[in-house]
Scaffold this motif. Sequence first.
Motif, PDB file in Angstrom:
ATOM      1  N   PHE A  49       0.840  -1.450   0.117  1.00 61.06           N
ATOM      2  CA  PHE A  49       0.107  -0.002  -0.023  1.00 61.06           C
ATOM      3  C   PHE A  49       0.895   1.440  -0.066  1.00 61.06           C
ATOM      4  N   TYR A  50       0.459   2.174  -0.566  1.00 62.82           N
ATOM      5  CA  TYR A  50       1.325   3.568  -0.621  1.00 62.82           C
ATOM      6  C   TYR A  50       0.282   4.640  -0.575  1.00 62.82           C
ATOM      7  N   ASN A  51       0.926   5.725  -0.096  1.00 65.28           N
ATOM      8  CA  ASN A  51      -0.036   7.150  -0.200  1.00 65.28           C
ATOM      9  C   ASN A  51       0.417   7.890  -1.529  1.00 65.28           C
ATOM     10  N   LYS A  52      -0.484   7.718  -2.229  1.00 64.74           N
ATOM     11  CA  LYS A  52      -0.417   8.588  -3.413  1.00 64.74           C
ATOM     12  C   LYS A  52      -0.160  10.025  -3.324  1.00 64.74           C
ATOM     13  N   GLU A  53      -0.732  10.372  -2.456  1.00 65.88           N
ATOM     14  CA  GLU A  53      -0.534  11.974  -2.279  1.00 65.88           C
ATOM     15  C   GLU A  53       0.949  12.232  -1.772  1.00 65.88           C
ATOM     16  N   LEU A  54       1.580  11.455  -0.940  1.00 65.76           N
ATOM     17  CA  LEU A  54       3.118  11.721  -0.449  1.00 65.76           C
ATOM     18  C   LEU A  54       4.003  11.233  -1.740  1.00 65.76           C
TER      19      LEU A  54
ATOM     20  N   VAL B 170       7.860  10.890  -6.134  1.00 67.18           N
ATOM     21  CA  VAL B 170       8.633   9.640  -5.996  1.00 67.18           C
ATOM     22  C   VAL B 170       7.902   8.696  -7.125  1.00 67.18           C
ATOM     23  N   LYS B 171       8.680   7.771  -7.705  1.00 65.14           N
ATOM     24  CA  LYS B 171       7.940   6.659  -8.500  1.00 65.14           C
ATOM     25  C   LYS B 171       7.579   5.795  -7.759  1.00 65.14           C
ATOM     26  N   VAL B 172       6.318   5.319  -7.997  1.00 62.74           N
ATOM     27  CA  VAL B 172       6.001   3.830  -7.156  1.00 62.74           C
ATOM     28  C   VAL B 172       7.053   2.732  -7.615  1.00 62.74           C
ATOM     29  N   PRO B 173       7.530   2.016  -6.710  1.00 60.94           N
ATOM     30  CA  PRO B 173       8.598   1.064  -7.139  1.00 60.94           C
ATOM     31  C   PRO B 173       8.180  -0.134  -7.840  1.00 60.94           C
ATOM     32  N   THR B 174       8.914  -0.577  -8.787  1.00 63.87           N
ATOM     33  CA  THR B 174       8.748  -1.888  -9.409  1.00 63.87           C
ATOM     34  C   THR B 174      10.136  -2.761  -9.256  1.00 63.87           C
TER      35      THR B 174
ATOM     36  N   GLU C 165      14.464   0.846  -7.153  1.00 57.44           N
ATOM     37  CA  GLU C 165      13.593   1.943  -7.354  1.00 57.44           C
ATOM     38  C   GLU C 165      12.974   1.820  -5.815  1.00 57.44           C
ATOM     39  N   LEU C 166      12.745   0.818  -5.002  1.00 62.48           N
ATOM     40  CA  LEU C 166      12.319   0.798  -3.841  1.00 62.48           C
ATOM     41  C   LEU C 166      13.393   1.503  -2.898  1.00 62.48           C
ATOM     42  N   LEU C 167      14.710   1.190  -2.880  1.00 63.93           N
ATOM     43  CA  LEU C 167      15.683   1.894  -2.151  1.00 63.93           C
ATOM     44  C   LEU C 167      15.733   3.285  -2.450  1.00 63.93           C
ATOM     45  N   ALA C 168      15.675   3.780  -3.869  1.00 63.79           N
ATOM     46  CA  ALA C 168      15.724   5.155  -3.964  1.00 63.79           C
ATOM     47  C   ALA C 168      14.274   5.927  -3.347  1.00 63.79           C
ATOM     48  N   ALA C 169      13.226   5.332  -3.317  1.00 60.74           N
ATOM     49  CA  ALA C 169      12.313   5.664  -2.797  1.00 60.74           C
ATOM     50  C   ALA C 169      12.099   6.076  -1.400  1.00 60.74           C
TER      51      ALA C 169
ATOM     52  N   LYS D  52      -6.629   8.305  -0.947  1.00 59.88           N
ATOM     53  CA  LYS D  52      -5.175   8.516  -0.840  1.00 59.88           C
ATOM     54  C   LYS D  52      -4.534   7.048  -0.980  1.00 59.88           C
ATOM     55  N   VAL D  53      -4.883   6.097  -0.930  1.00 58.09           N
ATOM     56  CA  VAL D  53      -3.988   4.850  -0.712  1.00 58.09           C
ATOM     57  C   VAL D  53      -4.263   4.058  -2.166  1.00 58.09           C
ATOM     58  N   GLY D  54      -2.823   3.717  -2.883  1.00 54.27           N
ATOM     59  CA  GLY D  54      -2.808   2.966  -3.935  1.00 54.27           C
ATOM     60  C   GLY D  54      -2.437   1.616  -3.482  1.00 54.27           C
ATOM     61  N   ILE D  55      -2.616   0.503  -4.496  1.00 56.45           N
ATOM     62  CA  ILE D  55      -1.976  -0.638  -4.039  1.00 56.45           C
ATOM     63  C   ILE D  55      -1.450  -1.332  -5.181  1.00 56.45           C
ATOM     64  N   THR D  56      -0.258  -2.230  -4.942  1.00 59.71           N
ATOM     65  CA  THR D  56       0.419  -2.862  -5.711  1.00 59.71           C
ATOM     66  C   THR D  56       1.119  -4.019  -5.218  1.00 59.71           C
ATOM     67  N   VAL D  57       2.101  -4.691  -5.872  1.00 61.39           N
ATOM     68  CA  VAL D  57       2.788  -5.781  -5.357  1.00 61.39           C
ATOM     69  C   VAL D  57       4.375  -5.455  -5.050  1.00 61.39           C
ATOM     70  N   PHE D  58       5.009  -6.309  -4.131  1.00 60.56           N
ATOM     71  CA  PHE D  58       6.463  -5.979  -3.901  1.00 60.56           C
ATOM     72  C   PHE D  58       7.065  -5.810  -5.180  1.00 60.56           C
ATOM     73  N   PRO D  59       8.111  -5.180  -5.172  1.00 58.77           N
ATOM     74  CA  PRO D  59       8.950  -5.012  -6.455  1.00 58.77           C
ATOM     75  C   PRO D  59       9.818  -6.343  -6.831  1.00 58.77           C
ATOM     76  N   THR D  60      10.448  -6.404  -7.971  1.00 56.29           N
ATOM     77  CA  THR D  60      11.134  -7.678  -8.283  1.00 56.29           C
ATOM     78  C   THR D  60      12.769  -7.347  -7.560  1.00 56.29           C
ATOM     79  N   MET D  61      13.401  -8.549  -7.451  1.00 57.22           N
ATOM     80  CA  MET D  61      14.725  -8.381  -6.679  1.00 57.22           C
ATOM     81  C   MET D  61      15.636  -8.827  -7.784  1.00 57.22           C
ATOM     82  N   PRO D  62      16.875  -8.145  -7.784  1.00 58.40           N
ATOM     83  CA  PRO D  62      18.032  -8.514  -8.421  1.00 58.40           C
ATOM     84  C   PRO D  62      18.091 -10.194  -8.572  1.00 58.40           C
TER      85      PRO D  62
END
Length: 444
Positions: free
Chosen positions: A167-172, A178-182, A186-190, A307-317
Motif C-alpha cells: 500500500f502506498y500514499n498517492k499524495e505523498l 517519487v515513482k511507485v517502485p517496481t 527503485e524501492l531503495l531510491a524511494a 489516498k491509498v494506492g495498492i500494488t505488489v512488492f518489487p522484483t529483486m535482483p
Amino acid sequence: MTKAFKVLITVLTLCLIVAGCGGGGGNSTGAEGGSGSGDRAETITLSIWHNYSGDDLRAQTMRRLIDEFQQEHPEVKVDSQPIPTDAYRQRIQTVAAAKEMPDLFLTYAGSFTDEFQKAGLIQPVTSVLEEHKDWADGFLPGATDIYNYDGEVYSAPVAMSATSFLFYNKELFEQNGVKVPTTWEELLAAIEKFKAAGITPIALGNQAPWVAQSTLFGVMADRVTGSDWFMNAKDGNGASFADPQFLQSLTYFKQLVDVGAFPEGANSLDNTQAEQQFIQGNAAMIMNGAWSISNWAAAASEEQINKVGITVFPTMPNGLGEANTITGGPGGGFVLNANLEGEKLELAKQLFYKLSSAEAQKAIAESNSMVMYNVEIDESKVTPLFYEAFNLVKTLQFSPVYDLYLSAAGGEAVNNGLQEMMLGGDPAAVAEKLQTTQAAATGK
C-alpha cells in the motif's frame, strides 16, 4: 408471614433443590427443567473461539452470524470467545496441549491445522460439504486442498489469506516526486527520498513477530529463491535454509533495516499502530495483508482511503521467483472438536455451515474482506480500495506464507530471527537457527 405461606416457601425451595440435583450432563450440556417429565428441552452449550474481536467490518459480520445462529437455535447456548489476533494462536495451542479444546474454533491453514489433525484433536467436515454440494462447488480451485488429509476435509476457508500487498500514499508520492517502485533499486531510491523529507518510508509494527515475516519478508524471499526452493527447504528435500539464496534474502531484509526504511522502535509497535501511522499520512508505504482494507473501511475516513494506492512488492535482483505474486492462499476456517458426537455434533456442523456458507462468504466479502469463494459483490457495499484489491488479486499467483508451512518451531525461529535482525542481529545466525530448528522438527 402466615404459617401457610411459610409452608409454601419450604415446598418451593425443596422443589428447586430436587430439580437442581436432577440436572445432568457434562461440561457442555445441562438439563433445564424437571426430572424426566420430557416436556422441557435440553440446552446444549456450544463453545466457539475465534479472533473476530475488533471493530472492523469482517469481525462485526462474523459476530453477527454467530448471533443469528443463536437466535435461530434457542435450544443452544453459544459460548462465543473472541480473542485478539496477536494472542489467539498461543491461547489455542495452550488448550490443545491440555486437550481441552473448544467445540469449534478458528484455525489457520498449513502447519497450525496439521498439528491439530495429527494429534487427533479435530474431526472431518466432509459430510457437510457432501450435504451442501452447490455450496462446496462455489469454492475457488484448491481452496480446501490444504485442509484435506487422506481424503477427508477438515475445514473450509472463510477468508483468502493475502498477506503482502504494498500500500502506498498517492499524495505523498506525488508531492515528493517519487515513482511507485517496481524494482528493488527503485524501492531503495524511494526510501532515500522519503527519509530526506522526514517521512517514514515503510510503516511496520512488529511487536507480534509474525508481522515482518508474513507481510514483507516472505514475499521478498520468494522473489529471490522461488516457491519450489522454499517447499523443498522446509521438507529438507535437497534444499536448506543455509543455502546462499536464503542468506541473500535475509541480507536484503537487513539492508532495509540499515537504510532506515522502518520507524524507530518498530519491534515495540503493534500492527494496528503501523496501520494508523500509514493511513494518517505519517508513512509513505506499508506492506500488509487484506485485513488492513477491512480495518480502514471501518475506521478511516473516505478522504484517507482515497489516498491509498495498492500494488505488489518489487522484483529483486537476479531473483528466481515469479514477480506477479502475493503471499497467501486459503485463509482460516473453522474446525470441529474431535470429541463432539450425537446431537451436539450435528448442531456444531450447522454452526460451521452457518459461518462458511455461500451467504456467509458473500457477507464477508462485502465487509471488505477477501474470500476463496466465487462471489459477485455489490460494488456499492465495499470501498473502492477493496474493489481494486479484489480485482488485482485475481491477476496474481500465490506464494507460500512461511509460518503457515514451516513447523511451529521453524515459524517461531524465522519470526524471532527477523526481530533480532531489526535490533542488529546477524543474517547468517538467523539462517543457521532456522535450518537447525526446522530440520529437528522434520527429522531431516
